[in-house]
Write an enzyme that holds these catalytic residues in place. Structure first.
Site, PDB file in Angstrom:
ATOM      1  CB  SER A 183      28.177 -11.698  -2.847  1.00 11.44           C
ATOM      2  OG  SER A 183      28.203 -12.872  -2.740  1.00 11.44           O
ATOM      3  N   GLY A 184      26.263 -11.178  -5.222  1.00 16.23           N
ATOM      4  CA  GLY A 184      26.141 -11.625  -6.548  1.00 16.23           C
ATOM      5  C   GLY A 184      26.760 -11.529  -7.684  1.00 16.23           C
TER       6      GLY A 184
ATOM      7  CG  ASP B  71      21.221 -20.725  -4.287  1.00 17.84           C
ATOM      8  OD1 ASP B  71      20.145 -21.536  -3.250  1.00 17.84           O
ATOM      9  OD2 ASP B  71      21.462 -19.446  -3.269  1.00 17.84           O
TER      10      ASP B  71
ATOM     11  CG  ASN C  70      18.177 -25.575   4.976  1.00 15.55           C
ATOM     12  OD1 ASN C  70      18.353 -24.500   3.911  1.00 15.55           O
ATOM     13  ND2 ASN C  70      16.902 -26.553   4.340  1.00 15.55           N
TER      14      ASN C  70
END
Length: 480
Positions: free
Chosen positions: A14-15, A235, A294
């Protein structure tokens, strides 16, 4: 003095475009545009619809209005676009979830052995790191025509401003960046037979990238003089910049599609022990190192929900809370979970392979996922602290999963440490605050974090009886 900034914050599912007003004692956010997106399966593989993403960026900036002082762009890491000699994009960028790099890993390691690669880059081995993606590109027509490589936030910045650069926090995820020197690794690029001119000059968070091109100004209604600032364009780097760390012994977990768990350090940890444990050293703000691993995060749950037709998250979490504890556990980083597809079936197959019962209900599967993630957080943070020689006293959990009370509480229970959850929009906050620092509204990283702590009310979770979690930790599978 206060000012309003626009954060373009793009995650892998999503953005959003968020505006924020920052001033003395002031920090206010407004979401002006949000959208979902997914990679496209084309005949040659899995690609990002980068033009669709860009159209949504323009739509969001149009909604942001003309009063913004600057714009910053962040996205996920490792993926890139290739430009030809005329500066035109050569096809849609591949998604890191595409399987084309399967044979490329061995190709790279035949030239630069894994231990040597880690000693220089400090990067966790993931089969989709940019260095492996580039090896898979060799011999293609678009590779022959490529003259410049731009990671996705740099590509979007290029389309907004017409200027070319590579922001360092994202560059550090490529496997072609010298972790100790903080520069492109020219010796490594040369040994791998890559053209050094592909890689643009580096930018630091806070550097001014340029101003809006005339057609962008027309499309958004913003003045051509509006600056675009290089923020921490990875991000996670922007998210960690907004973690309200104010004490020694604090760890972070930035949990969304991926769960990034680790520590902020002054220097990378490049030991063989660190490589064997598969920790990564990624560039943070002001030359810091994000020392983390991660973990395959909320992707597991979201792919289950997609397979179940978008079942509401609240109902699934309620059902998980009622399910029997520790019925079954998975390794969230099992490579079988990486690609899109039927996640419940793959979880069931993984449990059968390890001789565990398969939950019969959706709530049981969700509980399996969340308990496994909490235990993966425990394992990762304890190993990070031991390898870095750091104490571990508190966890700051930020990102979308900060709203998931079950995961936050179970992470506290599994680790035996208090968890401070929030802010959920940490990435956008870090993006905005770095722009504010570039404009002189705030002075330092510590002042940014103090402003977050002062204006946002995190939820605190205290660990409960951890005995059952200690026993469960011994059962958590480890694929690699």
């Amino acid at each position: 003095m206060s000012a309003t900034f626009a954060a373009v914050d793009l995650g892998a599912t999503s953005g959003r475009v968020i505006t924020g007003t920052v001033g003395p004692g002031t920090l206010g956010l407004t979401e002006v545009h949000r959208f979902s997106h997914a990679p496209l399966r084309l005949p040659d593989g899995l690609h990002w619809d980068i033009t669709g993403l860009y159209a949504n960026v323009l739509a969001g900036l149009r909604k942001a209005g003309p009063g913004i002082a600057s714009i910053g762009v962040d996205t996920w890491a490792v993926d890139y676009g290739l430009l030809d000699a005329a500066g035109e994009l050569l096809g849609l960028p591949y998604s890191y979830r595409d399987g084309r790099t399967a044979s490329a890993v061995a190709t790279v390691h035949s030239v630069v052995p894994p231990a040597e690669l880690y000693a220089r880059t400090g990067l966790q081995h993931l089969p989709f790191n940019t260095v492996f993606q580039l090896a898979a590109e060799r011999g293609t027509s678009r590779w022959s025509a490529a003259r410049k490589l731009l990671l996705l936030p740099d590509l979007l910045t290029y389309w907004l401003t017409g200027t070319v650069g590579a922001e360092e926090t994202n560059a550090s995820t490529t496997g072609l960046f010298d972790a100790a020197a903080g520069t492109w690794s020219d010796p490594l690029i040369s040994r791998l037979g890559l053209d050094r001119s592909l890689f643009p000059p580096l930018r630091r968070p806070g550097d001014r990238a340029g101003t809006l091109l005339p057609h962008v100004a027309e499309a958004t209604g913003l003045p051509e003089s509006t600056p675009v600032v290089s923020v921490a364009s990875h991000d996670t780097a922007s998210a960690v910049a907004a973690v309200p760390i104010q004490e020694d012994g604090a760890a972070f977990i930035s949990c969304g599609t991926w769960s990034l768990a680790g520590l902020e350090l002054d220097a990378p940890v490049l030991t063989e022990e660190s490589r064997a444990a598969n920790f990564t050293n990624e560039r943070g703000v002001d030359g810091t190192t994000r020392y983390l691993r991660n973990i395959m995060g909320m992707w597991l749950l979201e792919e289950c929900r997609r397979e179940w037709g978008g079942t509401g998250l609240a109902a699934l979490l309620d059902a998980a809370a009622e399910a029997t504890p520790f019925t079954a556990l998975i390794d969230p980083d099992d490579p079988v979970f990486l690609a899109p597809g039927d996640m419940p079936a793959r979880i069931a197959a993984a449990l059968e392979r390890t001789g565990q019962p398969v939950p019969r209900t959706r709530g049981g599967i969700v509980r399996c996922v969340l308990e496994s993630l909490a235990l993966a957080h425990r394992r990762t943070l304890r190993e990070a602290a031991a390898l870095a020689g750091r104490p571990l006293r508190r966890i700051h959990l930020v990102g979308g999963a900060a709203r998931n009370a079950l995961l936050c509480q179970w992470t506290a229970d599994a680790t035996g440490l208090p968890v401070t959850a929030g802010p959920a929009e940490a990435t956008a906050l870090g993006n905005l605050l770095l722009q504010a620092r570039a404009h002189g509204v705030v002075d330092s990283l510590s002042e940014m974090r103090a402003l977050v702590a002062e204006n946002l009310s995190p939820v605190r979770y205290e660990p409960r009886d951890t005995t059952a979690w200690d026993r469960a930790a011994e059962r958590l599978p480890r694929t690699a």
